[in-house]
Design an enzyme around this catalytic site. Structure first.
Site, PDB file in Angstrom:
ATOM      1  N   ARG A  55       0.821  -1.177   0.004  1.00  0.00           N
ATOM      2  CA  ARG A  55      -0.071  -0.012   0.011  1.00  0.00           C
ATOM      3  C   ARG A  55       0.858   1.353   0.038  1.00  0.00           C
ATOM      4  O   ARG A  55       2.076   1.108   0.072  1.00  0.00           O
ATOM      5  CB  ARG A  55      -1.020  -0.036   1.201  1.00  0.00           C
ATOM      6  CG  ARG A  55      -0.628  -0.540   2.424  1.00  0.00           C
ATOM      7  CD  ARG A  55       0.332  -0.275   3.175  1.00  0.00           C
ATOM      8  NE  ARG A  55       0.389   1.106   3.468  1.00  0.00           N
ATOM      9  CZ  ARG A  55       1.345   2.054   3.641  1.00  0.00           C
ATOM     10  NH1 ARG A  55       2.377   1.688   3.712  1.00  0.00           N
ATOM     11  NH2 ARG A  55       0.970   3.358   4.121  1.00  0.00           N
ATOM     12  N   GLY A  56       0.189   2.366   0.107  1.00  0.00           N
ATOM     13  CA  GLY A  56       1.052   3.533  -0.100  1.00  0.00           C
ATOM     14  C   GLY A  56       0.975   4.207  -1.610  1.00  0.00           C
ATOM     15  O   GLY A  56       1.444   3.173  -2.584  1.00  0.00           O
ATOM     16  N   ALA A  57       0.648   5.393  -2.126  1.00  0.00           N
ATOM     17  CA  ALA A  57       0.363   5.706  -3.285  1.00  0.00           C
ATOM     18  C   ALA A  57       1.740   5.393  -4.170  1.00  0.00           C
ATOM     19  O   ALA A  57       1.691   4.758  -5.210  1.00  0.00           O
ATOM     20  CB  ALA A  57       0.235   6.931  -3.393  1.00  0.00           C
ATOM     21  N   ARG A  92      -7.514  -0.088  -6.846  1.00  0.00           N
ATOM     22  CA  ARG A  92      -7.367   0.921  -6.026  1.00  0.00           C
ATOM     23  C   ARG A  92      -7.684   2.142  -6.555  1.00  0.00           C
ATOM     24  O   ARG A  92      -7.050   2.608  -7.560  1.00  0.00           O
ATOM     25  CB  ARG A  92      -6.046   1.188  -4.988  1.00  0.00           C
ATOM     26  CG  ARG A  92      -5.498   0.217  -4.237  1.00  0.00           C
ATOM     27  CD  ARG A  92      -6.309  -0.545  -3.087  1.00  0.00           C
ATOM     28  NE  ARG A  92      -6.599   0.802  -1.917  1.00  0.00           N
ATOM     29  CZ  ARG A  92      -5.868   1.199  -0.950  1.00  0.00           C
ATOM     30  NH1 ARG A  92      -4.733   0.495  -0.971  1.00  0.00           N
ATOM     31  NH2 ARG A  92      -6.028   1.953  -0.448  1.00  0.00           N
ATOM     32  N   GLN A 203      -2.179   1.609  10.114  1.00  0.00           N
ATOM     33  CA  GLN A 203      -0.902   1.709   9.577  1.00  0.00           C
ATOM     34  C   GLN A 203       0.018   2.461  10.229  1.00  0.00           C
ATOM     35  O   GLN A 203       1.275   2.285  10.179  1.00  0.00           O
ATOM     36  CB  GLN A 203      -1.017   2.518   8.206  1.00  0.00           C
ATOM     37  CG  GLN A 203      -1.898   1.597   6.891  1.00  0.00           C
ATOM     38  CD  GLN A 203      -3.277   1.806   7.163  1.00  0.00           C
ATOM     39  OE1 GLN A 203      -3.970   2.346   7.934  1.00  0.00           O
ATOM     40  NE2 GLN A 203      -3.939   1.588   5.968  1.00  0.00           N
ATOM     41  N   ASP A 244      -2.487  10.665  -1.057  1.00  0.00           N
ATOM     42  CA  ASP A 244      -2.846   9.740  -2.286  1.00  0.00           C
ATOM     43  C   ASP A 244      -2.973  10.226  -3.492  1.00  0.00           C
ATOM     44  O   ASP A 244      -2.900   9.814  -4.722  1.00  0.00           O
ATOM     45  CB  ASP A 244      -4.010   8.757  -1.623  1.00  0.00           C
ATOM     46  CG  ASP A 244      -3.759   7.801  -0.417  1.00  0.00           C
ATOM     47  OD1 ASP A 244      -3.577   8.431   0.306  1.00  0.00           O
ATOM     48  OD2 ASP A 244      -3.165   6.821  -0.694  1.00  0.00           O
ATOM     49  N   ASN A 254      -6.134  12.163   1.292  1.00  0.00           N
ATOM     50  CA  ASN A 254      -5.029  11.407   2.070  1.00  0.00           C
ATOM     51  C   ASN A 254      -6.139  10.228   2.868  1.00  0.00           C
ATOM     52  O   ASN A 254      -7.076  10.753   3.120  1.00  0.00           O
ATOM     53  CB  ASN A 254      -4.078  12.123   2.723  1.00  0.00           C
ATOM     54  CG  ASN A 254      -3.032  11.392   3.294  1.00  0.00           C
ATOM     55  OD1 ASN A 254      -2.460  10.569   2.803  1.00  0.00           O
ATOM     56  ND2 ASN A 254      -2.449  11.351   4.469  1.00  0.00           N
ATOM     57  N   LYS A 255      -5.290   9.706   3.555  1.00  0.00           N
ATOM     58  CA  LYS A 255      -5.821   8.444   4.785  1.00  0.00           C
ATOM     59  C   LYS A 255      -6.912   9.477   5.362  1.00  0.00           C
ATOM     60  O   LYS A 255      -6.585  10.308   5.986  1.00  0.00           O
ATOM     61  CB  LYS A 255      -4.946   7.858   5.447  1.00  0.00           C
ATOM     62  CG  LYS A 255      -5.173   6.973   6.641  1.00  0.00           C
ATOM     63  CD  LYS A 255      -6.145   5.758   5.898  1.00  0.00           C
ATOM     64  CE  LYS A 255      -5.717   5.563   4.654  1.00  0.00           C
ATOM     65  NZ  LYS A 255      -4.681   4.889   4.489  1.00  0.00           N
TER      66      LYS A 255
END
Lengths: 364, 364
Positions: A55-57, A92, A203, A244, A254-255
């Protein structure tokens, strides 16, 4: 494998030249178990992204690129190219790096003869990987000078708050939000990091706290709701988060929970920075309202995963049977709440400054 | 036992006339198990409050009052009275109702002959219990008219957000923040409640969601960080929270994460109400800065408790061994972010209005 990744002591993604697979850390098992997973097909890549082993852009961009290269190892036809592109792109919806990386590999190979495509795709994926490492380091250097200013001004430990994981585990290199922290720590700056746990998938607790521990950086885990109080108490010097997707007007997707932190920062005069590699900018999205917000399974809210007292990984149900939950994975922080964007080309204070830093990409 | 508690279908606290004990629901076991616990000594009361078998500002006030009565059953001396008062007062530092209730019982009995003290203390504790039930109903009526206004204006389901549990489980009656919701539901208003899970102890997920399910009120569980996004999307008509202590200037000390919600509400023009029984007002605290914030064990952050896949209650560790966590249980929401205080005497829009509602208690 790029040398720079050695500095992280572990790698979210490894590709050794000449091999037709990549190895990734299965991030769902961290911090309790460090285990790599081999990605040897486009399907493997899609599953790893969709199920969030990676995960993580920036990282999912790179894994997507390798996934497309893997697809071309098997079938180099136009049909296979577009179907693999579509399959990987659907994994995603929010992070724009995935689409950006897939489009880049696609553009590189689409006009080549089929027999040249796989090789070119692997080379392009490797280039995306290497560029991400460089971008992280450049973001780190620009952020470092912000941290040095604070350290000079206060002459005490610098307190940084971050949310989710925009660390080495989210990228191919030093991370985005973490790169300034890692560089500052390397040069001996006294630092302390507030790690926001980041429900529902934790996370912060699982990944960011682990990265800080790996590097012996002082850090303290907090619940997401505690950030406002800590800022009000004066215990936070600055906030650095990842992104993101950032719209052309500077709105930051973002998250989930990022917007709440930006509000608390603004209310308390705490600078709020977004670590922003340029592939995360979606110049075609006029504002945050144009960004699709991924809704993930409600089980992520209803069940918290961790290590039980017997040492096994398990999930515990936190609500009664039949409780309904809604799980938006991201939120949007309006540009007005952002103190600056830390890009690989320097610090931009607003959307106009971002356009000036990337004139060749920004739409006229 | 007061009749009004029948309406809640369960009771956080029961005292039958003539008995020398009280029964409480062990709230640590909810929603997975409904089990009562008998409190038959001052020590039992202190342990139940400290270990959070009971929680919620009004409820711990009542349990504290019964605890002092139980102490006097055993020893009616001045020394026993003050030592039990001190022991019970030390169990939780933030909620002011506990001190208020203990002081009230103390003041009622201290000038009596020792042999009259126990009986008077039980009567005073019963009065505190009965008054809390009435206060809840009055808050409910005042809040109901706010909800009716919104329902009339929008002609659709009214979306209320709450945080933590200021429900029947936090009081002797209908709850504070929940009382308007319960009354509106009883009269058939279409309602939906956003339940914020409330890390670390998950009182939203464990308790508020359970209370809504018990009453068939539509509700959806969210992570704490999702409230900003939902307000930005227009999915919240108003926020109602409880309070652990409100300062004379109107600053609100409540469960960690409340301040973040108030900021999101202000940024999106969503009204933010505090359900405020008058015993929760600390007229001696000039502002929120004067309120002590309880720091609870870090294990509450590091370990999430719930029901495992095998059906047992267990905790799962969410961070690596050796991770440090900080656990402030409450935060302070400044008065400027509060749209109004729902008290038993009506709605007050600011601190001056609060003083006008309670002229006999507010300092000159």
């Amino acid at each position: 494998m790029n040398d720079a990744t050695d500095r992280t002591r572990y790698s979210a993604l490894l590709h050794a030249a000449g091999t037709h697979y990549v190895d990734v850390l299965d991030q769902r098992l961290l911090p309790h178990r460090v285990q790599t997973q081999r990605i040897a097909s486009a399907d493997d890549a899609a599953i790893a992204i969709r199920d969030m082993a990676v995960r993580g852009a920036p990282l999912i961009g790179a894994v997507g690129a390798y996934g497309l290269a893997l697809a071309l190892d098997t079938d180099t036809s136009d049909a296979a190219l577009s179907s693999a592109h579509a399959m990987l792109d659907a994994t995603r919806p929010t992070a724009v790096n995935l689409r950006w990386a897939l489009d880049r590999v696609h553009a590189r190979v689409v006009s080549l003869a089929p027999k040249e495509r796989a090789h070119a795709a692997w080379a392009e994926a490797d280039a995306i990987f290497a560029e991400d490492v460089s971008i992280n380091e450049a973001i780190g250097r620009h952020g470092l000078s912000l941290l040095r200013d604070i350290a000079r001004e206060h002459e005490r430990t610098v307190n940084v708050m971050t949310h989710c994981n925009a660390g080495a585990l989210a990228t191919c290199g030093l991370g985005t939000a973490t790169a300034p922290i890692f560089l500052a720590h390397d040069e001996g700056m006294p630092l302390h990091v507030w790690v926001s746990e980041t429900r529902p998938r934790l996370q912060g607790a699982n990944l960011t706290a682990w990265e800080m521990a790996q590097r012996d950086i002082a850090h303290t885990l907090i619940v997401d709701g505690a950030s406002g109080l800590l800022m009000r108490r004066g215990d936070v010097d600055l906030v650095i988060v990842g992104a993101d997707r950032v719209a052309a007007n500077g709105d930051v997707c973002n998250k989930i929970g990022t917007y709440d932190k930006a509000l608390a920062a603004a209310d308390n005069g705490v600078p709020f920075y977004v670590a922003l590699p340029s592939p995360t900018i979606d110049w075609s999205a006029p504002s945050g309202d144009a960004i699709p917000i991924e809704t993930r399974p409600s089980t992520e809210v209803l069940e918290v995963r961790g290590r039980t007292s017997s040492g096994d990984a398990d999930g515990v149900a936190i609500a009664g049977d039949g409780t309904r939950a809604l799980n938006y994975a991201f939120d949007v922080t309006p540009q007005r709440l952002v103190s600056g964007y830390l890009t690989e080309r320097g610090l931009a204070r607003d959307a106009a400054a971002l356009r000036r830093l990337f004139p060749e990409r920004a739409p006229r």
